[in-house]
Design a protein around this motif. Structure first.
Motif, PDB file in Angstrom:
ATOM      1  N   UNK A  23       0.863  -1.176   0.000  1.00 57.83           N
ATOM      2  CA  UNK A  23       0.000   0.000   0.000  1.00 57.83           C
ATOM      3  C   UNK A  23       0.904   1.232   0.000  1.00 57.83           C
ATOM      4  N   UNK A  24       0.389   2.378  -0.428  1.00 56.97           N
ATOM      5  CA  UNK A  24       1.237   3.584  -0.472  1.00 56.97           C
ATOM      6  C   UNK A  24       1.900   3.923   0.866  1.00 56.97           C
ATOM      7  N   UNK A  25       1.161   3.801   1.971  1.00 52.29           N
ATOM      8  CA  UNK A  25       1.766   4.136   3.269  1.00 52.29           C
ATOM      9  C   UNK A  25       2.841   3.126   3.659  1.00 52.29           C
ATOM     10  N   UNK A  26       2.690   1.870   3.228  1.00 47.48           N
ATOM     11  CA  UNK A  26       3.723   0.866   3.486  1.00 47.48           C
ATOM     12  C   UNK A  26       4.976   1.162   2.663  1.00 47.48           C
ATOM     13  N   UNK A  27       4.772   1.590   1.440  1.00 45.19           N
ATOM     14  CA  UNK A  27       5.917   1.941   0.587  1.00 45.19           C
ATOM     15  C   UNK A  27       6.661   3.146   1.160  1.00 45.19           C
ATOM     16  N   UNK A  28       5.913   4.145   1.630  1.00 40.90           N
ATOM     17  CA  UNK A  28       6.553   5.311   2.254  1.00 40.90           C
ATOM     18  C   UNK A  28       7.320   4.892   3.506  1.00 40.90           C
ATOM     19  N   UNK A  29       6.717   4.035   4.315  1.00 36.87           N
ATOM     20  CA  UNK A  29       7.387   3.556   5.519  1.00 36.87           C
ATOM     21  C   UNK A  29       8.672   2.821   5.193  1.00 36.87           C
ATOM     22  N   UNK A  30       8.632   1.974   4.166  1.00 36.50           N
ATOM     23  CA  UNK A  30       9.833   1.245   3.746  1.00 36.50           C
ATOM     24  C   UNK A  30      10.899   2.207   3.239  1.00 36.50           C
ATOM     25  N   UNK A  31      10.478   3.219   2.492  1.00 41.56           N
ATOM     26  CA  UNK A  31      11.423   4.224   2.001  1.00 41.56           C
ATOM     27  C   UNK A  31      12.074   4.965   3.155  1.00 41.56           C
ATOM     28  N   UNK A  32      11.263   5.397   4.130  1.00 41.62           N
ATOM     29  CA  UNK A  32      11.814   6.099   5.294  1.00 41.62           C
ATOM     30  C   UNK A  32      12.779   5.200   6.066  1.00 41.62           C
ATOM     31  N   UNK A  33      12.429   3.932   6.223  1.00 48.07           N
ATOM     32  CA  UNK A  33      13.305   3.005   6.941  1.00 48.07           C
ATOM     33  C   UNK A  33      14.621   2.818   6.189  1.00 48.07           C
ATOM     34  N   UNK A  45      23.624   9.888  12.420  1.00 46.85           N
ATOM     35  CA  UNK A  45      22.517   9.429  13.263  1.00 46.85           C
ATOM     36  C   UNK A  45      21.454  10.502  13.467  1.00 46.85           C
ATOM     37  N   UNK A  46      21.864  11.766  13.567  1.00 45.37           N
ATOM     38  CA  UNK A  46      20.884  12.839  13.735  1.00 45.37           C
ATOM     39  C   UNK A  46      19.993  12.967  12.502  1.00 45.37           C
ATOM     40  N   UNK A  47      20.542  12.707  11.329  1.00 44.26           N
ATOM     41  CA  UNK A  47      19.737  12.737  10.108  1.00 44.26           C
ATOM     42  C   UNK A  47      18.875  11.486   9.998  1.00 44.26           C
ATOM     43  N   UNK A  48      19.335  10.369  10.535  1.00 36.65           N
ATOM     44  CA  UNK A  48      18.594   9.111  10.451  1.00 36.65           C
ATOM     45  C   UNK A  48      17.379   9.090  11.370  1.00 36.65           C
ATOM     46  N   UNK A  49      17.463   9.733  12.504  1.00 38.57           N
ATOM     47  CA  UNK A  49      16.401   9.641  13.513  1.00 38.57           C
ATOM     48  C   UNK A  49      15.029  10.095  13.015  1.00 38.57           C
ATOM     49  N   UNK A  50      14.888  11.245  12.333  1.00 39.72           N
ATOM     50  CA  UNK A  50      13.539  11.619  11.863  1.00 39.72           C
ATOM     51  C   UNK A  50      12.977  10.617  10.854  1.00 39.72           C
ATOM     52  N   UNK A  51      13.834  10.056  10.020  1.00 39.08           N
ATOM     53  CA  UNK A  51      13.365   9.089   9.036  1.00 39.08           C
ATOM     54  C   UNK A  51      12.869   7.810   9.701  1.00 39.08           C
ATOM     55  N   UNK A  52      13.592   7.355  10.724  1.00 39.82           N
ATOM     56  CA  UNK A  52      13.164   6.118  11.374  1.00 39.82           C
ATOM     57  C   UNK A  52      11.900   6.349  12.189  1.00 39.82           C
ATOM     58  N   UNK A  53      11.745   7.555  12.720  1.00 38.82           N
ATOM     59  CA  UNK A  53      10.499   7.855  13.437  1.00 38.82           C
ATOM     60  C   UNK A  53       9.303   7.846  12.483  1.00 38.82           C
ATOM     61  N   UNK A  57       6.174   5.221  12.547  1.00 41.04           N
ATOM     62  CA  UNK A  57       4.803   5.734  12.610  1.00 41.04           C
ATOM     63  C   UNK A  57       3.939   5.044  11.556  1.00 41.04           C
ATOM     64  N   UNK A  58       4.501   4.874  10.370  1.00 41.30           N
ATOM     65  CA  UNK A  58       3.760   4.230   9.281  1.00 41.30           C
ATOM     66  C   UNK A  58       3.733   2.707   9.405  1.00 41.30           C
ATOM     67  N   UNK A  59       4.816   2.126   9.900  1.00 41.72           N
ATOM     68  CA  UNK A  59       4.948   0.672  10.010  1.00 41.72           C
ATOM     69  C   UNK A  59       5.396   0.294  11.423  1.00 41.72           C
ATOM     70  N   UNK A  60       4.520   0.436  12.416  1.00 45.48           N
ATOM     71  CA  UNK A  60       4.947   0.225  13.801  1.00 45.48           C
ATOM     72  C   UNK A  60       5.419  -1.192  14.118  1.00 45.48           C
ATOM     73  N   UNK A  61       5.001  -2.197  13.363  1.00 45.95           N
ATOM     74  CA  UNK A  61       5.425  -3.570  13.654  1.00 45.95           C
ATOM     75  C   UNK A  61       6.481  -4.083  12.687  1.00 45.95           C
ATOM     76  N   UNK A  62       7.095  -3.204  11.926  1.00 38.91           N
ATOM     77  CA  UNK A  62       8.113  -3.601  10.959  1.00 38.91           C
ATOM     78  C   UNK A  62       9.409  -3.919  11.694  1.00 38.91           C
ATOM     79  N   UNK A  63       9.854  -5.161  11.564  1.00 40.66           N
ATOM     80  CA  UNK A  63      11.047  -5.607  12.289  1.00 40.66           C
ATOM     81  C   UNK A  63      12.294  -4.859  11.825  1.00 40.66           C
ATOM     82  N   UNK A  65      12.585  -1.867  10.524  1.00 46.25           N
ATOM     83  CA  UNK A  65      12.567  -0.488  11.027  1.00 46.25           C
ATOM     84  C   UNK A  65      12.889  -0.462  12.518  1.00 46.25           C
ATOM     85  N   UNK A  66      12.345  -1.427  13.252  1.00 47.86           N
ATOM     86  CA  UNK A  66      12.614  -1.480  14.688  1.00 47.86           C
ATOM     87  C   UNK A  66      14.088  -1.742  14.954  1.00 47.86           C
TER      88      UNK A  66
END
Length: 104
Positions: A23-33, A45-53, A57-63, A65-66
């Protein structure tokens, strides 16, 4: 992060190709991860943190990303946050114990 081999992020894995059913939100979540992982591997790491957040948010159970978030937390000295993330992740086993870090 290879989305084609991990079906937990998608609602339909019957086709065997998770990319076809993202789904589009899953694709965005994967891109951010993926962007977070890229910045983290480069030591930004400071640049990575907003992307992982955003990814979590989009994929809370994605291993993936976690685990990326845990890695970032550990690298910036936030070990308690990393442990808390691991405890919340249902697909990661947590065995309390003593961690020893040896200088190379």
């Amino acid at each position: 992060m290879n989305m084609s081999s991990d079906c937990e992020e998608t609602s339909d894995c019957s086709t065997g190709n998770a990319r076809d059913s993202l789904k589009p939100e899953e694709a965005r979540g994967a891109l951010f991860a993926n962007l977070a992982a890229l910045f983290a591997t480069q030591g930004h790491y400071d640049q990575a943190r907003p992307f992982i957040q955003h990814a979590l948010t989009l994929l809370p159970s994605n291993v993936q990303a976690t685990i990326t978030a845990v890695y970032i937390d550990l690298m910036v000295g936030r070990s308690q946050d990393a442990v808390a993330r691991l405890k919340q992740c249902t697909r990661v086993s947590f065995v309390p114990g003593r961690l020893e870090v040896r200088a190379a």
